[in-house]
Write a protein that holds these residues in place. Structure first.
Motif, PDB file in Angstrom:
ATOM      1  N   VAL A 113      53.186  65.761  65.616  1.00 42.69           N
ATOM      2  CA  VAL A 113      52.091  65.108  66.333  1.00 42.69           C
ATOM      3  C   VAL A 113      51.728  63.836  65.589  1.00 42.69           C
ATOM      4  CG1 VAL A 113      49.738  65.355  67.180  1.00 42.69           C
ATOM      5  CG2 VAL A 113      51.218  67.340  67.092  1.00 42.69           C
ATOM      6  N   VAL A 114      51.705  62.723  66.299  1.00 47.31           N
ATOM      7  CA  VAL A 114      51.358  61.442  65.692  1.00 47.31           C
ATOM      8  C   VAL A 114      50.273  60.772  66.521  1.00 47.31           C
ATOM      9  CG1 VAL A 114      53.609  61.071  64.639  1.00 47.31           C
ATOM     10  CG2 VAL A 114      53.195  60.250  66.940  1.00 47.31           C
ATOM     11  N   ALA A 115      49.510  59.890  65.880  1.00 44.67           N
ATOM     12  CA  ALA A 115      48.495  59.098  66.570  1.00 44.67           C
ATOM     13  C   ALA A 115      48.979  57.651  66.608  1.00 44.67           C
ATOM     14  CB  ALA A 115      47.159  59.182  65.849  1.00 44.67           C
ATOM     15  N   VAL A 142      41.382  52.532  69.547  1.00 46.63           N
ATOM     16  CA  VAL A 142      41.759  53.490  70.576  1.00 46.63           C
ATOM     17  C   VAL A 142      43.132  54.044  70.188  1.00 46.63           C
ATOM     18  CG1 VAL A 142      42.294  53.817  73.008  1.00 46.63           C
ATOM     19  CG2 VAL A 142      40.497  52.240  72.336  1.00 46.63           C
ATOM     20  N   THR A 143      43.237  55.366  70.089  1.00 48.84           N
ATOM     21  CA  THR A 143      44.503  55.990  69.722  1.00 48.84           C
ATOM     22  C   THR A 143      44.957  56.956  70.809  1.00 48.84           C
ATOM     23  OG1 THR A 143      43.383  57.754  68.539  1.00 48.84           O
ATOM     24  CG2 THR A 143      44.053  55.836  67.246  1.00 48.84           C
ATOM     25  N   VAL A 144      46.254  57.165  70.855  1.00 50.49           N
ATOM     26  CA  VAL A 144      46.868  58.099  71.782  1.00 50.49           C
ATOM     27  C   VAL A 144      47.659  59.091  70.940  1.00 50.49           C
ATOM     28  CG1 VAL A 144      48.508  58.352  73.670  1.00 50.49           C
ATOM     29  CG2 VAL A 144      47.056  56.347  73.554  1.00 50.49           C
ATOM     30  N   ASP A 204      43.625  48.263  71.382  1.00 52.99           N
ATOM     31  CA  ASP A 204      42.271  48.074  71.891  1.00 52.99           C
ATOM     32  C   ASP A 204      41.270  48.689  70.921  1.00 52.99           C
ATOM     33  OD1 ASP A 204      43.300  46.885  74.165  1.00 52.99           O
ATOM     34  OD2 ASP A 204      43.359  48.777  75.275  1.00 52.99           O
ATOM     35  N   ARG A 205      39.998  48.355  71.123  1.00 52.06           N
ATOM     36  CA  ARG A 205      38.935  48.896  70.277  1.00 52.06           C
ATOM     37  C   ARG A 205      37.812  49.444  71.149  1.00 52.06           C
ATOM     38  NH1 ARG A 205      38.884  47.487  64.771  1.00 52.06           N
ATOM     39  NH2 ARG A 205      40.532  46.050  64.239  1.00 52.06           N
ATOM     40  N   HIS A 206      37.138  50.476  70.613  1.00 54.08           N
ATOM     41  CA  HIS A 206      35.951  51.014  71.256  1.00 54.08           C
ATOM     42  C   HIS A 206      34.775  50.093  70.979  1.00 54.08           C
ATOM     43  CE1 HIS A 206      37.761  54.839  72.379  1.00 54.08           C
ATOM     44  NE2 HIS A 206      38.255  54.961  71.151  1.00 54.08           N
ATOM     45  N   ARG A 207      33.633  50.346  71.614  1.00 53.50           N
ATOM     46  CA  ARG A 207      32.449  49.511  71.401  1.00 53.50           C
ATOM     47  C   ARG A 207      31.953  49.551  69.960  1.00 53.50           C
ATOM     48  NH1 ARG A 207      28.535  48.906  76.323  1.00 53.50           N
ATOM     49  NH2 ARG A 207      30.067  48.723  77.976  1.00 53.50           N
TER      50      ARG A 207
END
Length: 59
Positions: A19-21, A34-36, A26-29
């Motif tokens: 499992v990797v991130a 932002v990671t998947v 992109d960035r959150h507020r």
């Protein structure tokens, strides 16, 4: 003291890191990224493959 791990073969596709991130850029507020999460499809996130079973040949 070393821990004893089960002697199971490591997945060839993910080399034991199932499992990797991955960052999308992109960035959150709040400024965090932002990671998947991606999971290895071969071992279904376990990091190990099933041992090959022996087939009985003959009659």
């Amino acid at each position: 003291m070393p821990q004893h791990a089960p002697n199971r073969p490591v997945c060839r596709n993910c080399d034991g890191f199932p499992v990797v991130a991955i960052t999308t850029g992109d960035r959150h507020r709040d400024g965090s990224r932002v990671t998947v999460r991606a999971t290895c499809r071969t071992c279904n996130g376990t990091g190990h493959t099933a041992p090959a079973t022996l087939a009985k040949a003959g009659r």
